[in-house]
Design a protein around this motif. Sequence first.
Motif, PDB file in Angstrom:
ATOM      1  N   ALA A 191      29.014  56.368   2.528  1.00 26.64           N
ATOM      2  CA  ALA A 191      29.051  55.899   1.261  1.00 26.64           C
ATOM      3  C   ALA A 191      29.999  57.259   0.529  1.00 26.64           C
ATOM      4  N   ARG A 192      30.236  57.041  -0.817  1.00 30.71           N
ATOM      5  CA  ARG A 192      30.951  58.236  -1.302  1.00 30.71           C
ATOM      6  C   ARG A 192      30.238  59.242  -1.827  1.00 30.71           C
ATOM      7  N   ARG A 193      28.819  58.910  -2.008  1.00 29.01           N
ATOM      8  CA  ARG A 193      27.914  60.032  -2.659  1.00 29.01           C
ATOM      9  C   ARG A 193      27.203  60.863  -1.564  1.00 29.01           C
ATOM     10  N   ALA A 194      27.799  61.807  -1.036  1.00 31.29           N
ATOM     11  CA  ALA A 194      27.327  62.712  -0.103  1.00 31.29           C
ATOM     12  C   ALA A 194      25.884  63.393  -0.623  1.00 31.29           C
ATOM     13  N   THR A 253      37.062  37.296  -8.712  1.00 28.60           N
ATOM     14  CA  THR A 253      37.664  38.061  -7.360  1.00 28.60           C
ATOM     15  C   THR A 253      36.256  38.285  -6.543  1.00 28.60           C
ATOM     16  N   TYR A 254      35.323  38.910  -7.363  1.00 33.36           N
ATOM     17  CA  TYR A 254      33.897  39.189  -6.364  1.00 33.36           C
ATOM     18  C   TYR A 254      33.438  37.891  -5.684  1.00 33.36           C
ATOM     19  N   ALA A 255      33.661  36.633  -6.306  1.00 34.25           N
ATOM     20  CA  ALA A 255      32.884  35.740  -5.549  1.00 34.25           C
ATOM     21  C   ALA A 255      33.811  35.475  -4.405  1.00 34.25           C
ATOM     22  N   THR A 260      35.668  37.411  -2.622  1.00 32.75           N
ATOM     23  CA  THR A 260      35.568  38.389  -1.602  1.00 32.75           C
ATOM     24  C   THR A 260      34.344  38.074  -0.920  1.00 32.75           C
ATOM     25  N   LYS A 261      33.414  37.667  -1.292  1.00 35.57           N
ATOM     26  CA  LYS A 261      31.913  37.429  -0.638  1.00 35.57           C
ATOM     27  C   LYS A 261      32.080  36.010   0.044  1.00 35.57           C
ATOM     28  N   GLY A 262      33.141  34.951  -0.595  1.00 34.18           N
ATOM     29  CA  GLY A 262      33.208  33.809   0.266  1.00 34.18           C
ATOM     30  C   GLY A 262      33.989  34.434   1.534  1.00 34.18           C
ATOM     31  N   ASN A 265      27.823  46.277   7.655  1.00 33.90           N
ATOM     32  CA  ASN A 265      28.909  46.290   6.475  1.00 33.90           C
ATOM     33  C   ASN A 265      28.207  45.770   5.157  1.00 33.90           C
ATOM     34  N   ASN A 266      27.849  46.869   4.446  1.00 35.88           N
ATOM     35  CA  ASN A 266      26.958  46.515   3.084  1.00 35.88           C
ATOM     36  C   ASN A 266      27.758  46.881   2.004  1.00 35.88           C
ATOM     37  N   ALA A 267      28.619  48.214   2.120  1.00 36.29           N
ATOM     38  CA  ALA A 267      29.078  48.567   0.931  1.00 36.29           C
ATOM     39  C   ALA A 267      30.005  47.418   0.010  1.00 36.29           C
ATOM     40  N   ALA A 317      32.719  58.868   2.639  1.00 37.78           N
ATOM     41  CA  ALA A 317      33.986  58.154   2.677  1.00 37.78           C
ATOM     42  C   ALA A 317      34.214  57.344   1.499  1.00 37.78           C
ATOM     43  N   ASP A 318      35.241  57.068   1.145  1.00 35.87           N
ATOM     44  CA  ASP A 318      35.530  55.871   0.065  1.00 35.87           C
ATOM     45  C   ASP A 318      36.244  55.066   0.649  1.00 35.87           C
ATOM     46  N   LEU A 319      35.820  53.852   0.841  1.00 40.24           N
ATOM     47  CA  LEU A 319      36.100  52.546   1.610  1.00 40.24           C
ATOM     48  C   LEU A 319      37.301  51.971   0.823  1.00 40.24           C
ATOM     49  N   ALA A 320      37.595  52.397  -0.448  1.00 39.48           N
ATOM     50  CA  ALA A 320      38.827  51.849  -1.170  1.00 39.48           C
ATOM     51  C   ALA A 320      40.103  52.421  -0.586  1.00 39.48           C
ATOM     52  N   SER A 376      20.682  37.723  -6.902  1.00 35.86           N
ATOM     53  CA  SER A 376      20.384  38.955  -7.807  1.00 35.86           C
ATOM     54  C   SER A 376      19.294  39.960  -7.342  1.00 35.86           C
ATOM     55  N   THR A 377      19.523  40.894  -7.056  1.00 35.28           N
ATOM     56  CA  THR A 377      18.985  41.931  -6.235  1.00 35.28           C
ATOM     57  C   THR A 377      18.501  43.355  -6.926  1.00 35.28           C
ATOM     58  N   VAL A 378      17.610  44.005  -7.095  1.00 35.35           N
ATOM     59  CA  VAL A 378      17.383  45.378  -7.841  1.00 35.35           C
ATOM     60  C   VAL A 378      18.324  46.125  -7.038  1.00 35.35           C
ATOM     61  N   SER A 379      19.052  46.896  -7.751  1.00 35.62           N
ATOM     62  CA  SER A 379      20.035  48.006  -7.225  1.00 35.62           C
ATOM     63  C   SER A 379      21.062  48.261  -8.464  1.00 35.62           C
ATOM     64  N   GLU A 380      22.077  49.179  -8.091  1.00 30.80           N
ATOM     65  CA  GLU A 380      23.063  49.519  -9.079  1.00 30.80           C
ATOM     66  C   GLU A 380      23.948  48.682  -9.352  1.00 30.80           C
ATOM     67  N   THR A 437      27.115  51.289   5.908  1.00 34.98           N
ATOM     68  CA  THR A 437      27.984  51.680   4.805  1.00 34.98           C
ATOM     69  C   THR A 437      27.251  51.435   3.518  1.00 34.98           C
ATOM     70  N   GLY A 438      27.579  51.938   2.518  1.00 30.34           N
ATOM     71  CA  GLY A 438      27.115  51.692   1.229  1.00 30.34           C
ATOM     72  C   GLY A 438      25.315  52.077   1.092  1.00 30.34           C
ATOM     73  N   ALA A 439      25.038  53.111   2.250  1.00 27.86           N
ATOM     74  CA  ALA A 439      23.711  53.496   2.340  1.00 27.86           C
ATOM     75  C   ALA A 439      23.083  54.490   1.191  1.00 27.86           C
ATOM     76  N   SER A 440      24.036  54.910   0.343  1.00 24.08           N
ATOM     77  CA  SER A 440      23.584  55.764  -0.903  1.00 24.08           C
ATOM     78  C   SER A 440      22.722  55.108  -1.951  1.00 24.08           C
ATOM     79  N   SER A 441      22.542  53.631  -1.820  1.00 30.13           N
ATOM     80  CA  SER A 441      21.934  52.830  -2.944  1.00 30.13           C
ATOM     81  C   SER A 441      21.543  51.878  -2.682  1.00 30.13           C
ATOM     82  N   GLY A 442      20.552  51.034  -3.474  1.00 32.91           N
ATOM     83  CA  GLY A 442      20.174  49.512  -3.315  1.00 32.91           C
ATOM     84  C   GLY A 442      19.935  49.097  -1.998  1.00 32.91           C
ATOM     85  N   ILE A 443      20.498  48.026  -1.523  1.00 27.19           N
ATOM     86  CA  ILE A 443      20.456  47.263  -0.297  1.00 27.19           C
ATOM     87  C   ILE A 443      20.525  48.110   0.681  1.00 27.19           C
ATOM     88  N   GLY A 444      21.515  48.830   0.826  1.00 23.81           N
ATOM     89  CA  GLY A 444      21.971  49.497   2.001  1.00 23.81           C
ATOM     90  C   GLY A 444      21.124  50.826   2.248  1.00 23.81           C
TER      91      GLY A 444
HETATM   92  N1  LIG Z   1      22.427  43.778  -5.958  1.00 24.88           N
HETATM   93  C1  LIG Z   1      22.860  42.271  -6.189  1.00 24.88           C
HETATM   94  O1  LIG Z   1      22.525  41.306  -7.115  1.00 24.88           O
HETATM   95  C2  LIG Z   1      23.660  41.645  -4.922  1.00 24.88           C
HETATM   96  C3  LIG Z   1      23.805  40.201  -4.794  1.00 24.88           C
HETATM   97  C4  LIG Z   1      24.398  39.926  -3.690  1.00 24.88           C
HETATM   98  C5  LIG Z   1      25.267  40.633  -2.937  1.00 24.88           C
HETATM   99  N2  LIG Z   1      25.229  41.999  -3.195  1.00 24.88           N
HETATM  100  C6  LIG Z   1      25.704  42.654  -2.118  1.00 24.88           C
HETATM  101  O2  LIG Z   1      24.794  43.963  -1.724  1.00 24.88           O
HETATM  102  C7  LIG Z   1      25.897  45.054  -1.148  1.00 24.88           C
HETATM  103  C8  LIG Z   1      25.285  46.304  -1.732  1.00 24.88           C
HETATM  104  O3  LIG Z   1      25.094  46.435  -3.047  1.00 24.88           O
HETATM  105  P1  LIG Z   1      23.772  46.859  -4.002  1.00 24.88           P
HETATM  106  O4  LIG Z   1      23.189  45.516  -4.547  1.00 24.88           O
HETATM  107  O5  LIG Z   1      23.001  47.410  -3.027  1.00 24.88           O
HETATM  108  O6  LIG Z   1      24.554  47.447  -5.009  1.00 24.88           O
HETATM  109  P2  LIG Z   1      24.607  49.281  -5.236  1.00 24.88           P
HETATM  110  O7  LIG Z   1      23.443  49.797  -5.414  1.00 24.88           O
HETATM  111  O8  LIG Z   1      25.531  49.402  -6.344  1.00 24.88           O
HETATM  112  O9  LIG Z   1      25.059  49.720  -3.826  1.00 24.88           O
HETATM  113  C9  LIG Z   1      26.421  49.644  -3.437  1.00 24.88           C
HETATM  114  C10 LIG Z   1      26.770  50.606  -2.225  1.00 24.88           C
HETATM  115  O10 LIG Z   1      28.028  50.455  -2.036  1.00 24.88           O
HETATM  116  C11 LIG Z   1      28.691  51.842  -1.975  1.00 24.88           C
HETATM  117  N3  LIG Z   1      30.219  51.628  -2.366  1.00 24.88           N
HETATM  118  C12 LIG Z   1      30.709  51.148  -3.410  1.00 24.88           C
HETATM  119  N4  LIG Z   1      32.080  51.318  -3.704  1.00 24.88           N
HETATM  120  C13 LIG Z   1      32.371  52.229  -2.517  1.00 24.88           C
HETATM  121  C14 LIG Z   1      33.386  52.624  -1.905  1.00 24.88           C
HETATM  122  N5  LIG Z   1      34.738  52.666  -2.465  1.00 24.88           N
HETATM  123  N6  LIG Z   1      33.443  53.240  -0.839  1.00 24.88           N
HETATM  124  C15 LIG Z   1      32.301  53.604  -0.176  1.00 24.88           C
HETATM  125  N7  LIG Z   1      31.052  52.789  -0.552  1.00 24.88           N
HETATM  126  C16 LIG Z   1      31.186  52.361  -1.664  1.00 24.88           C
HETATM  127  C17 LIG Z   1      28.067  52.605  -2.899  1.00 24.88           C
HETATM  128  O11 LIG Z   1      28.076  53.980  -2.642  1.00 24.88           O
HETATM  129  P3  LIG Z   1      29.037  55.056  -3.337  1.00 24.88           P
HETATM  130  O12 LIG Z   1      28.600  54.770  -4.696  1.00 24.88           O
HETATM  131  O13 LIG Z   1      27.892  56.382  -3.055  1.00 24.88           O
HETATM  132  O14 LIG Z   1      29.962  55.067  -2.792  1.00 24.88           O
HETATM  133  C18 LIG Z   1      26.470  52.062  -2.562  1.00 24.88           C
HETATM  134  O15 LIG Z   1      25.906  52.729  -1.569  1.00 24.88           O
HETATM  135  C19 LIG Z   1      27.159  44.643  -2.000  1.00 24.88           C
HETATM  136  O16 LIG Z   1      27.965  44.312  -0.683  1.00 24.88           O
HETATM  137  C20 LIG Z   1      26.902  43.588  -2.845  1.00 24.88           C
HETATM  138  O17 LIG Z   1      28.210  42.914  -3.014  1.00 24.88           O
HETATM  139  C21 LIG Z   1      24.413  42.587  -4.217  1.00 24.88           C
END
Ligand SMILES: NC(=O)c1ccc[n+]([C@@H]2O[C@H](COP(=O)([O-])OP(=O)(O)OC[C@H]3O[C@@H](n4cnc5c(N)ncnc54)[C@H](OP(=O)(O)O)[C@@H]3O)[C@@H](O)[C@H]2O)c1
Length: 261
Positions: free
Chosen positions: A37-40, A155-157, A159-161, A90-92, A63-66, A188-192, A12-19
């Motif tokens: 992810a949402r962005r097909a 809220t974010y912290a 959810t992660k807890g 489970n990454n999204a 799919a929109d996981l919201a 902190s990780t390079v992503s969106e 999940t969340g494969a369209s960007s960053g860590i996924g």
């Molecule tokens: N980057 C950091 O500093 C950091 C640090 C700790 C933990 N994390 C965790 O790492 C995970 C991946 O995040 P990332 O850093 O790779 O950020 P990211 O580049 O923003 O990627 C987030 C991914 O989640 C998907 N997503 C977001 N909302 C969604 C929705 N409503 N339905 C379906 N997919 C959804 C996005 O896809 P679409 O937009 O295409 O739907 C995207 O593929 C997250 O769980 C984040 O909390 C990140």
Amino acid sequence: MERWRGKWALVTGASSGIGWALAEQLAAQGTNLVLTARRADRLARLADDVTTRYKVQTQIFAADLARPQAPGEIFRFTNQKGLPIELLINNAGFGAYGEFRKIEAQRLLDMVQVNVASVVHLTHLFLPPMVERRSGYILIVASTAAFQPVPYISTYAATKGFDLLFAEGLAEEVRRYGVRVCALCPGSTVSEFNEVAGQPAHLLRAQEPNEKVARVGLEALAAGKSRVISGTRNWLSVEGQRLAPRRLVTRVAARMFMPPQ
Ligand SMILES: NC(=O)c1ccc[n+]([C@@H]2O[C@H](COP(=O)([O-])OP(=O)(O)OC[C@H]3O[C@@H](n4cnc5c(N)ncnc54)[C@H](OP(=O)(O)O)[C@@H]3O)[C@@H](O)[C@H]2O)c1
């Protein structure tokens, strides 16, 4: 990671960053992928790329996981295609920075749905076939924010807890069925992520490359660990904070994260 050659992983969340990085690394080891992810358009680009480079099979499902129905739709899609999911990633997830009272309620509720409820739902759907096969792997992307309260991303912290405690508890429950569960805790990780969360640039500490974070997570999962913190600096920071009173840690975090008044 050779163990997943020829098996199917759902990311999940494969369209960007860590996924994206997790998907690429699994494909490089010969793992077939269901990407969601949402962005097909992004998913299609990733699927094309790894199919060409690594000769793996891929399926995409936007799919929109919201939406609470999304996990069920993803599960039905994999069943209709006859794909046994050996790895559930489970990454999204996303965050929202600022004073809690000023963030739109719907955005916070969507965050709880994506970061928490969809993780529970997808895991609940995909775990039983793994238990039946006596084989399966579940990676849950938590965060270093999971270990203490973080004002202005409260809220974010939280959810992660949840993700961290859920993964660690479940790991012990299902180990005897041959299923491994691991929480990956990146700092902190390079992503969106920061752009989406609206976090100001001055809060960006040394960022790890998403490829490195993905590798740490997959290696820990393969090794049977129930949680892993990516990066020595992040590990030291999490473990160091345990020694300080929680209220002090929270106050320091509040000072660091407070938006300009
Ligand atoms: N980057 C950091 O500093 C950091 C640090 C700790 C933990 N994390 C965790 O790492 C995970 C991946 O995040 P990332 O850093 O790779 O950020 P990211 O580049 O923003 O990627 C987030 C991914 O989640 C998907 N997503 C977001 N909302 C969604 C929705 N409503 N339905 C379906 N997919 C959804 C996005 O896809 P679409 O937009 O295409 O739907 C995207 O593929 C997250 O769980 C984040 O909390 C990140």
